[in-house]
Design a protein around this motif. Structure first.
Motif, mmCIF file in Angstrom:
data_model
loop_
_atom_site.group_PDB
_atom_site.id
_atom_site.type_symbol
_atom_site.label_atom_id
_atom_site.label_comp_id
_atom_site.label_asym_id
_atom_site.label_seq_id
_atom_site.Cartn_x
_atom_site.Cartn_y
_atom_site.Cartn_z
ATOM 1 N N GLY A 152 -12.399 89.296 19.120
ATOM 2 C CA GLY A 152 -11.870 90.438 18.367
ATOM 3 C C GLY A 152 -10.392 90.696 18.560
ATOM 4 O O GLY A 152 -9.873 91.709 18.109
ATOM 5 N N SER A 211 -5.348 87.139 16.268
ATOM 6 C CA SER A 211 -5.402 85.676 16.371
ATOM 7 C C SER A 211 -4.208 85.086 17.105
ATOM 8 O O SER A 211 -3.055 85.415 16.804
ATOM 9 N N THR A 252 -7.894 81.293 13.998
ATOM 10 C CA THR A 252 -8.627 82.480 13.526
ATOM 11 C C THR A 252 -10.061 82.582 14.032
ATOM 12 O O THR A 252 -10.669 83.636 13.940
ATOM 13 N N GLU A 253 -10.612 81.500 14.525
ATOM 14 C CA GLU A 253 -11.999 81.530 15.010
ATOM 15 C C GLU A 253 -12.139 82.626 16.071
ATOM 16 O O GLU A 253 -11.461 82.595 17.095
ATOM 17 N N SER A 254 -12.994 83.604 15.816
ATOM 18 C CA SER A 254 -13.134 84.699 16.776
ATOM 19 C C SER A 254 -14.489 85.372 16.676
ATOM 20 O O SER A 254 -15.088 85.434 15.603
ATOM 21 N N LEU A 263 -16.823 88.979 18.086
ATOM 22 C CA LEU A 263 -16.608 90.432 18.148
ATOM 23 C C LEU A 263 -15.865 90.813 19.434
ATOM 24 O O LEU A 263 -15.848 90.048 20.389
ATOM 25 N N PRO A 264 -15.288 92.001 19.460
ATOM 26 C CA PRO A 264 -14.723 92.478 20.731
ATOM 27 C C PRO A 264 -15.818 92.529 21.806
ATOM 28 O O PRO A 264 -17.010 92.586 21.483
#
Lengths: 398, 112
Positions: A285, A288, A302-304, A306-307
């Motif tokens: 989260g 990026s 950009t691959e992410s 959730l926080p």
């Protein structure tokens, strides 16, 4: 209460003095404003009844003198006047008197006006006292915050640190003393390096407390079996490095938010393998990461997920980068891209990427100091709504 | 920030406007908690008129989302492009149910 009477006519002076004494006031009486001024300063007199027209200087002049001195205590002044017109009354109040009584006056009226003055002085005294307490409390809080801010700074890696050919620099700017942001860069073993950036939701003391905790937990100094490393019971001396996604998944299980604790956090954790020349990155989260390969345009990874702390049992995925000498990685908190100009325009991630691209010929410490200036110029003031941080890594020659 | 409450049948609608930041987080959290505790499990948070949200505001939205899930209820958010992009920055759009207008939000509940 002590009252200073300033009156040139001996008869009137005595009459007022007697009347006030009868009402149990402590009275000092003088016949001119110079003596009055000295006594007010020396004795810290807070209540004055003064005649208007006197040979050595008028009561209005005394008022102006006292107000001009900006004394640390307030002196309430009643002017006595035989002047009838409204203009004189205005002139008296304008010169700094609090009230006035026309002569010849009624004793009851004088008494009522003195009491009104006493009420004002009491209010003023309470206000001063409260103010003093507030200032003292603020002093203590500020001192504590400064100490805590110093401790927080000591958790950060040294500037321009180089580990096995990989160098860093950073910007760290709490919105107020303490930051909810934290980052670090450290060796995990002889061919692994760990690094992270964390932004705890909100800012201020509560966020900073969680950032302190996380910084200690994510410390590689802890002996075997920590958040970052583990070893099998059969062979405790052999250490394994936990993958970036495992580290974040563990934190996610441990720091779930609930009704009483709303503080989630965003983070990026990376593990560099200097033998394989790879970086395993896991983003949770967080804004990026910007990856700038030598001689290429900087790109967002950009691959992410959730926080951390939002959804229990969440799976996090890593990406693997194959790095080369000259590559740079920029990790930053949302405080930079959401930093608003005076007209409310956000700095934005594209502007940040362009800045990095345009300054590629500079070394990383020049980039950090230029970015610092650019952000300040964007904001156009010295206070920031959110914590600001950036960590840059540069692959050098191993 | 201004917080207004409305009811549409058994659906609670909370309309927020202005900047939704740390200073408003506590008040918003308490209001939402009361509504969720007393409500029917149908909640719309309308942020069409919100100009900025920070991470503290996101924390309040997550808390509301979790509380309503415990009640097996449903939370629908209405965003505008600015709020949407700020939510997307933290990937929270992947868990929230987000629609662009009140009509669309009401339709979500009326479908059931």
């Amino acid at each position: 209460m002590r009252i200073l009477v300033v009156e040139d006519s001996p008869v009137t002076r005595l009459m007022i003095e007697r009347t006030l004494k009868k009402w149990h006031y402590d009275v000092i009486a003088v016949d001119n404003i110079d003596a009055a001024t000295d006594i007010i300063l020396e004795e810290k007199i807070q209540f004055v009844i003064t005649d208007w027209i006197m040979p050595g200087g008028n009561g209005t002049v005394l008022c102006q003198r006292i107000r001009a001195k900006n004394l640390p205590f307030y002196t309430y002044i009643i002017l006595l006047t035989s002047l009838e017109d409204t203009q004189s009354a205005i002139e008296g109040i304008e010169s700094g008197a609090d009230d006035y009584i026309r002569k010849p006056f009624h004793h009851d009226e004088l008494r009522a006006r003195i009491r009104a003055g006493e009420r004002i002085l009491l209010l003023e005294k309470n206000l001063t006292e409260t103010n003093k307490q507030l200032l003292a409390t603020r002093e203590i809080i500020n001192r504590d915050l400064k100490t805590a801010a110093g401790m927080q700074h000591s958790l950060l890696p040294p500037k321009l640190l180089t580990i096995r050919g990989i160098s860093i620099d950073w910007i760290f700017q709490p919105s107020m003393y303490l930051s909810g942001d934290i980052f670090n860069f450290f060796p995990l073993d002889n061919h692994h390096i760990g690094f992270y950036i964390i932004d705890v939701a909100g800012h201020g003391i509560a966020s900073a407390m969680l950032s302190f905790t996380l910084s200690r937990l994510l410390s590689p100094d802890v002996s075997y079996s920590s958040h970052l490393k583990f070893s099998s019971p059969e062979n405790p001396s052999r250490e394994f490095i936990r993958s970036a996604s495992t580290v974040i998944e563990q934190l996610n299980q441990q720091f779930q938010t609930n009704e009483d604790n709303l503080l989630f956090f965003t983070m990026i954790y990376g593990v560099i393998d200097t033998t394989l020349q790879t970086i395993e990155l896991c983003q949770a989260g967080h804004p990026s990461l910007i990856y700038q390969q030598k001689d290429k345009e900087p790109e967002f990874i950009t691959e992410s997920g959730l926080p951390v702390g939002v959804i229990v049992n969440e799976n996090y995925k890593s990406v693997l980068l194959n790095y080369h000498t000259g590559d740079r990685l920029f990790l930053y908190s949302d405080g930079i891209i959401e930093c608003e100009s005076p007209s409310g325009k956000m700095f934005g991630k594209e502007r940040l990427r362009e800045f990095i691209d345009k300054n590629r010929h500079l070394n990383i410490s020049q980039i950090m100091s230029n970015l610092d200036q650019v952000i300040y110029a964007w904001r156009k003031k010295n206070s920031f709504e959110d914590d600001i941080s950036m960590l840059v890594l540069e692959i050098g020659v191993n | 920030m201004i917080i207004k409450e409305q009811k549409h049948d058994d659906i609670d609608i909370v309309i927020l406007s202005g900047r939704f930041i740390m200073a408003d987080a506590d008040e918003a959290r308490k209001k939402l908690k009361t509504l969720i505790d007393q409500g029917s499990g149908k909640l719309i948070i309308d942020m069409e008129q919100v100009t900025f949200i920070d991470s503290s505001a996101c924390a309040v939205l997550i808390s509301a989302f979790k509380s309503i899930q415990i009640k097996s209820g449903r939370l629908v958010l209405i965003t505008n492009p600015v709020v949407q992009s700020l939510i997307e920055l933290t990937r929270l759009h992947t868990i929230f149910e987000i629609v662009p207008s009140l009509t669309a939000a009401l339709a979500v509940f009326n479908k059931d």
